[in-house]
Design an enzyme around this catalytic site. Structure first.
Site, PDB file in Angstrom:
ATOM      1  N   LYS A 124       0.862  -1.190   0.000  1.00 46.89           N
ATOM      2  CA  LYS A 124       0.000   0.000   0.000  1.00 46.89           C
ATOM      3  C   LYS A 124       0.890   1.228   0.000  1.00 46.89           C
ATOM      4  CE  LYS A 124      -4.406   0.845   0.121  1.00 46.89           C
ATOM      5  NZ  LYS A 124      -5.532   0.003  -0.300  1.00 46.89           N
ATOM      6  N   ASP A 164      -6.785   4.263  -4.809  1.00 46.40           N
ATOM      7  CA  ASP A 164      -7.478   4.087  -3.533  1.00 46.40           C
ATOM      8  C   ASP A 164      -8.144   5.448  -3.282  1.00 46.40           C
ATOM      9  OD1 ASP A 164      -7.566   2.045  -1.103  1.00 46.40           O
ATOM     10  OD2 ASP A 164      -7.309   4.007  -0.204  1.00 46.40           O
ATOM     11  N   GLY A 236     -20.256   7.649   1.341  1.00 48.81           N
ATOM     12  CA  GLY A 236     -19.363   8.082   0.277  1.00 48.81           C
ATOM     13  C   GLY A 236     -20.105   8.298  -1.022  1.00 48.81           C
ATOM     14  N   PHE A 237     -19.389   8.879  -1.995  1.00 49.32           N
ATOM     15  CA  PHE A 237     -19.950   9.029  -3.337  1.00 49.32           C
ATOM     16  C   PHE A 237     -18.827   8.894  -4.368  1.00 49.32           C
ATOM     17  CE2 PHE A 237     -19.060  13.169  -1.500  1.00 49.32           C
ATOM     18  CZ  PHE A 237     -18.282  13.788  -2.458  1.00 49.32           C
ATOM     19  N   GLY A 238     -17.772   8.182  -3.965  1.00 46.03           N
ATOM     20  CA  GLY A 238     -16.615   7.992  -4.860  1.00 46.03           C
ATOM     21  C   GLY A 238     -16.815   6.791  -5.759  1.00 46.03           C
ATOM     22  N   ASN A 239     -15.717   6.350  -6.295  1.00 47.79           N
ATOM     23  CA  ASN A 239     -15.695   5.256  -7.247  1.00 47.79           C
ATOM     24  C   ASN A 239     -16.358   3.977  -6.706  1.00 47.79           C
ATOM     25  OD1 ASN A 239     -14.541   3.885  -9.592  1.00 47.79           O
ATOM     26  ND2 ASN A 239     -13.258   2.897  -8.067  1.00 47.79           N
ATOM     27  N   VAL A 240     -16.104   3.679  -5.442  1.00 48.13           N
ATOM     28  CA  VAL A 240     -16.620   2.438  -4.860  1.00 48.13           C
ATOM     29  C   VAL A 240     -18.133   2.529  -4.667  1.00 48.13           C
ATOM     30  CG1 VAL A 240     -16.499   0.917  -2.849  1.00 48.13           C
ATOM     31  CG2 VAL A 240     -14.398   1.927  -3.769  1.00 48.13           C
ATOM     32  N   ALA A 241     -18.600   3.634  -4.083  1.00 53.15           N
ATOM     33  CA  ALA A 241     -20.043   3.821  -3.866  1.00 53.15           C
ATOM     34  C   ALA A 241     -20.769   3.854  -5.217  1.00 53.15           C
ATOM     35  CB  ALA A 241     -20.295   5.110  -3.087  1.00 53.15           C
ATOM     36  N   TRP A 242     -20.134   4.453  -6.205  1.00 48.59           N
ATOM     37  CA  TRP A 242     -20.714   4.532  -7.556  1.00 48.59           C
ATOM     38  C   TRP A 242     -20.947   3.132  -8.145  1.00 48.59           C
ATOM     39  CZ3 TRP A 242     -17.561   3.188 -11.922  1.00 48.59           C
ATOM     40  CH2 TRP A 242     -18.193   3.368 -13.171  1.00 48.59           C
TER      41      TRP A 242
HETATM   42  O1  2IT Z   1      -8.027  -1.443  -1.173  1.00 50.17           O
HETATM   43  C1  2IT Z   1      -7.850  -1.963  -2.291  1.00 50.17           C
HETATM   44  O2  2IT Z   1      -7.934  -3.182  -2.471  1.00 50.17           O
HETATM   45  C2  2IT Z   1      -7.521  -1.084  -3.402  1.00 50.17           C
HETATM   46  N1  2IT Z   1      -7.430   0.117  -3.189  1.00 50.17           N
HETATM   47  C3  2IT Z   1      -7.259  -1.642  -4.777  1.00 50.17           C
HETATM   48  C4  2IT Z   1      -5.899  -2.207  -4.855  1.00 50.17           C
HETATM   49  C5  2IT Z   1      -5.489  -2.657  -6.242  1.00 50.17           C
HETATM   50  O3  2IT Z   1      -4.287  -2.944  -6.393  1.00 50.17           O
HETATM   51  O4  2IT Z   1      -6.310  -2.719  -7.162  1.00 50.17           O
END
Ligand code: 2IT
Length: 447
Positions: A124, A164, A236-242
């Site tokens: 990370k 992320d 949230g309203f980012g990529n994941v929530a979308w």
């Molecule tokens: O928390 C996660 O798993 C990510 N931010 C994606 C990590 C990735 O290498 O696609």
């Protein structure tokens, strides 16, 4: 292994690293019993080796803002564990980023990546850069300056970062542009989350949210229930929530809340495709305000400042934004309002008190490292396509993603089924991920 002894030592060695210590404790408590049935693990000191990252890079980043002022930030990359493959994990740009945060995220990433059954190690990285209010030019200059330091330490077979919080397709583009220039090679596997057309995979932008809803769909089916008509609260309203909102709606559920740092938008009739599309604009604007949704769709989205998504009555609650965003009181409020399932989509989105409150109420709780693994899994699929110089169709990628999420779900059941027949998804995910990593470490000897 004795969890308390290990934690006491770690607390003394890493004072103040609260989130890291919290993540380690959760995993160790889950695996303690199984671990102690394997004397070969104890002999090889697997846990003592696993809790410390292989290495951490820290670097200074300087860039010039739109006013001509010189700005300084700190960047990091934690290369945690490479037993299963090259390091893999996202980059987070957020003002609160520090070593403890990236160590907890990196530690979680090891087991999440193991659950995907793809050859991915855990890592990370990120920086204490705040994208809020930054212009496109500032974002580009920052990403270039960040990569100027990081590039020597990454590569398709070494360490492959992705996005992320605060890092999406645009940032990956800028990061890759500088990587390619400095490395003097077009090695697409060195970063994932690239745009389609120059190495990116179809479905990668949607994958974390889609995968999460595939997992939730299994949780619901587990008790012969259905997603149709379920009210879902997302933070949230980012990529994941979308992505989650898109798939939840497709599965017949109703997303009745999204939230931001400024408050919550309640959407009583359920989110519409126009609103889901608008989430992308909200994220790209860097304004970081969920109120924008209510301003754009008056009467359909009702904004309440200072409130969380957990204050909205729902059947399924899914934190999709940041760590520790649900505390024990939030969990109790959800339970009082009749919540039936809690699926953590953000990494460590729920505080330990929230998890135990939900579990003690007999409500199924699934942890982020299983629920959100579809994102990194699809990054793994992106690397496969890059290595083979091919590009799969959206249907092909989605079918593989669904299979991976189904397999992860089955693993959680296999390792998480208690004697009384109830399912402890936290334990299941931790034990299943841990066993894969521990066995690989044993096979590779003392390194
Ligand atoms: O928390 C996660 O798993 C990510 N931010 C994606 C990590 C990735 O290498 O696609």
């Amino acid at each position: 292994m004795n969890v308390q002894t290990i934690m006491t030592n770690l607390e003394a060695k890493h004072p103040g690293e609260k989130e890291y210590l919290q993540a380690v404790r959760e995993v160790l408590e889950s695996v303690e019993e199984v671990y102690n049935q394997h004397p070969e693990f104890e002999k090889a000191k697997i846990v003592e080796r696993l809790v410390e990252p292989d290495r951490i890079f820290t670097f200074r980043i300087v860039w010039v803002d739109d006013q001509g002022q010189v700005q300084t930030n700190i960047g990091y990359r934690v290369q945690y564990n490479a037993a299963l493959g090259a390091y893999k994990g996202g980059l987070r740009f957020h003002p609160a980023v520090n070593v403890s945060m990236l160590k907890f995220l990196g530690f979680e990433q090891i087991f999440k990546n193991a659950l995907t059954n793809l050859p991915l190690g855990g890592g990370k990285g990120g920086a204490d850069f705040d994208p809020t209010g930054k212009s496109d030019g500032e974002i580009m200059r920052f990403c270039h300056a960040f990569m100027y330091e990081l590039w020597r330490n990454i590569g398709a077979d070494l360490d492959s970062p992705a996005g992320d919080v605060g890092v999406g397709g645009r940032e990956i583009g800028y990061l890759y542009g500088m990587y390619k220039k400095l490395a003097r090679e077009h090695s697409t596997g060195a970063l994932t989350g690239k745009s389609y057309g120059w190495g990116g995979s179809l479905i990668r932008p949607e994958a974390t949210g889609f995968g999460a809803m595939y997992y939730v769909n299994r949780m619901v089916k587990q008790v012969s229930d259905t997603m149709v008509g379920k009210r879902i609260a997302l933070s949230g309203f980012g990529n994941v929530a979308w992505g989650a909102a898109t798939k939840a709606t497709e599965l017949g559920a109703k997303v009745v809340a999204i939230s931001g740092p400024d408050g919550v938008c309640e959407i009583p009739e359920g989110i519409t495709p126009e609103m889901i599309n608008y989430m992308l604009e909200m994220r790209a604007s860097n304004r970081n305000r969920v109120q924008d949704m209510a301003d754009k769709f008056p009467g359909k989205a009702i904004f309440t400042p200072g409130k969380k998504a957990w204050s909205v009555k729902c059947d399924i609650a899914c934190p999709c934004a940041f760590q520790n965003e649900m505390n024990a009181e939030d969990a109790q409020e959800l339970i009082n309002n009749g919540v039936q399932y809690v699926a953590e989509v953000s990494n460590m989105g729920c505080q330990p008190g929230a998890i135990s409150t939900v579990q003690n109420a007999g409500i199924p709780f699934a942890p982020g490292k299983a629920v959100n693994a579809g994102g990194v899994a699809t990054s793994g699929l992106e690397i496969c396509q890059n290595a083979a110089h091919i590009s799969w169709t959206a249907e092909e990628v989605d079918a593989k993603l669904q299979k991976i999420m189904n397999d992860i779900y089955d693993l959680c059941i296999e390792y998480g089924k208690e004697a009384d027949g109830t399912i402890n998804y936290v334990k299941g995910a931790n034990i299943a991920g841990f066993m894969r990593v521990a066995k690989a470490m044993l096979a590779q000897g003392i390194v």
